[in-house]
Design an enzyme around this catalytic site. Sequence first.
Site, PDB file in Angstrom:
ATOM      1  N   ALA A 164       0.820  -1.216   0.000  1.00 15.07           N
ATOM      2  CA  ALA A 164       0.000   0.000   0.000  1.00 15.07           C
ATOM      3  C   ALA A 164       0.849   1.259   0.000  1.00 15.07           C
ATOM      4  O   ALA A 164       0.497   2.254  -0.632  1.00 15.07           O
ATOM      5  CB  ALA A 164      -0.943   0.000   1.207  1.00 15.07           C
ATOM      6  N   PHE A 188      -5.255   5.169  -2.258  1.00 16.14           N
ATOM      7  CA  PHE A 188      -5.693   6.266  -1.400  1.00 16.14           C
ATOM      8  C   PHE A 188      -4.925   7.524  -1.812  1.00 16.14           C
ATOM      9  O   PHE A 188      -3.738   7.440  -2.157  1.00 16.14           O
ATOM     10  CB  PHE A 188      -5.405   5.899   0.065  1.00 16.14           C
ATOM     11  CG  PHE A 188      -5.853   6.917   1.067  1.00 16.14           C
ATOM     12  CD1 PHE A 188      -7.186   7.007   1.434  1.00 16.14           C
ATOM     13  CD2 PHE A 188      -4.948   7.787   1.650  1.00 16.14           C
ATOM     14  CE1 PHE A 188      -7.602   7.949   2.369  1.00 16.14           C
ATOM     15  CE2 PHE A 188      -5.348   8.730   2.579  1.00 16.14           C
ATOM     16  CZ  PHE A 188      -6.682   8.816   2.938  1.00 16.14           C
ATOM     17  N   ALA A 190      -3.189   9.919  -0.670  1.00 15.18           N
ATOM     18  CA  ALA A 190      -1.873  10.287  -0.144  1.00 15.18           C
ATOM     19  C   ALA A 190      -0.798   9.244  -0.413  1.00 15.18           C
ATOM     20  O   ALA A 190       0.371   9.457  -0.060  1.00 15.18           O
ATOM     21  CB  ALA A 190      -1.972  10.537   1.368  1.00 15.18           C
ATOM     22  N   LYS A 191      -1.150   8.129  -1.043  1.00 16.09           N
ATOM     23  CA  LYS A 191      -0.169   7.085  -1.331  1.00 16.09           C
ATOM     24  C   LYS A 191       0.749   7.521  -2.485  1.00 16.09           C
ATOM     25  O   LYS A 191       0.458   8.479  -3.208  1.00 16.09           O
ATOM     26  CB  LYS A 191      -0.888   5.786  -1.680  1.00 16.09           C
ATOM     27  CG  LYS A 191      -1.656   5.173  -0.514  1.00 16.09           C
ATOM     28  CD  LYS A 191      -0.726   4.762   0.604  1.00 16.09           C
ATOM     29  CE  LYS A 191      -1.428   3.919   1.666  1.00 16.09           C
ATOM     30  NZ  LYS A 191      -2.306   4.676   2.567  1.00 16.09           N
ATOM     31  N   PRO A 192       1.885   6.833  -2.689  1.00 10.13           N
ATOM     32  CA  PRO A 192       2.791   7.207  -3.778  1.00 10.13           C
ATOM     33  C   PRO A 192       2.090   7.364  -5.125  1.00 10.13           C
ATOM     34  O   PRO A 192       2.369   8.289  -5.877  1.00 10.13           O
ATOM     35  CB  PRO A 192       3.805   6.051  -3.798  1.00 10.13           C
ATOM     36  CG  PRO A 192       3.867   5.605  -2.367  1.00 10.13           C
ATOM     37  CD  PRO A 192       2.447   5.737  -1.872  1.00 10.13           C
TER      38      PRO A 192
END
Length: 375
Positions: A164, A188, A190-192
């Site tokens: 994740a 999501f 804010a993920k990479p």
Amino acid sequence: MQFRDLKKQYQKYKHEIDTAIREVLLSAEYIGGRQVSELEEQLAEYVGVKHCISCANGTEAMTLVAMAWGVKEGDAVFVPDFTFFSTGEIVSFQGATPIFVDVDRDTFNLDATKLEKAIQKTVKEGKLTPGVVIPVDLFGLPANYPEIEKIARKYNLLVLEDGAQGFGGNINGQRACSFGDAATTSFFPAKPLGCYGDGGAVFTNDDELAQLIKSLKVHGKGDNKYDNVRIGLNSRLDTIQAAVLKVKLQAFINHELEDVNRVSRLYNEGLEGIIEIPLIPEGFYSSFAQYTIKLKSNEQRNNLKDKLKQKGIPSMVYYTKPMHQQGAFANLEFDENDFKVTNELCNIVLSLPMHPYLSDQDIETIIREVMLNTC
């Protein structure tokens, strides 16, 4: 200043993103549009696996794999103690028992030596059957898969990579989400690699597993959606999110991954010797979902966090509470001495702003404030 600046990213790619969304609106194919399959093909090619199956979110990606593998009551699933709640949650959701394992202090990731000890202890007790290990690629750094996979083979365990936070990282060129028997990631925001809502994906080279997950994610469908051959979920990535991710994936490949690593190098140059900076082992490459430092004490950590806030610099604590202390797992038995590293980390870690659009001036400001408030 933003902790992870999604506004700047949108401003840079506004035309491409708006155009991609408009195409979906004009087609009115909001579920199962061509952009979904195109994204899956591109993701599978980037990661280097045969199959990518998109779904509603990262938690359900792990749930789908656990369902496909038949994880059930009486099974022991080994999970790092220092991670987000969902990794352990999906185990209990299946009726199985999460066995929390302490992490390596340098990398924040599952400690392979402690993993083997936990497996041996579980076997000796004889109450549960060891079945799966779920390493987490915490803060963008892949877990120690060469050692973890060796241990898993020794004890006949399946490995599910929780990527994740790790998408884009690699070990000697092998990319995150290609390790183990299957892997998952989260989109999501804010993920990479993040979308504009929730989203997730499963990655695997196993043809049968891929077909089963494709069925499970759409109510256990058979030949068509009205032919239901098993109990499944409603877990689909919608077409608008897929369209946004297609644009963002190209940006991620073209410059964002390298840009966050450049930010990390600047942080390292300014903060080395001042505080404990992230350690990236030789041969490993991080996608820096977070840039996480270690302070000397809880008091120093909290003081620095407050001082940064006063200067308009956001920071976050990942994580404030170990998995084994979560109320949802209060029924589990454990020895507090088994989690010394995690207990320490929860008291001393602090994540600084990290994203591809962080300016040199902002980086210098952050470094200066950290130095002033820790020396």
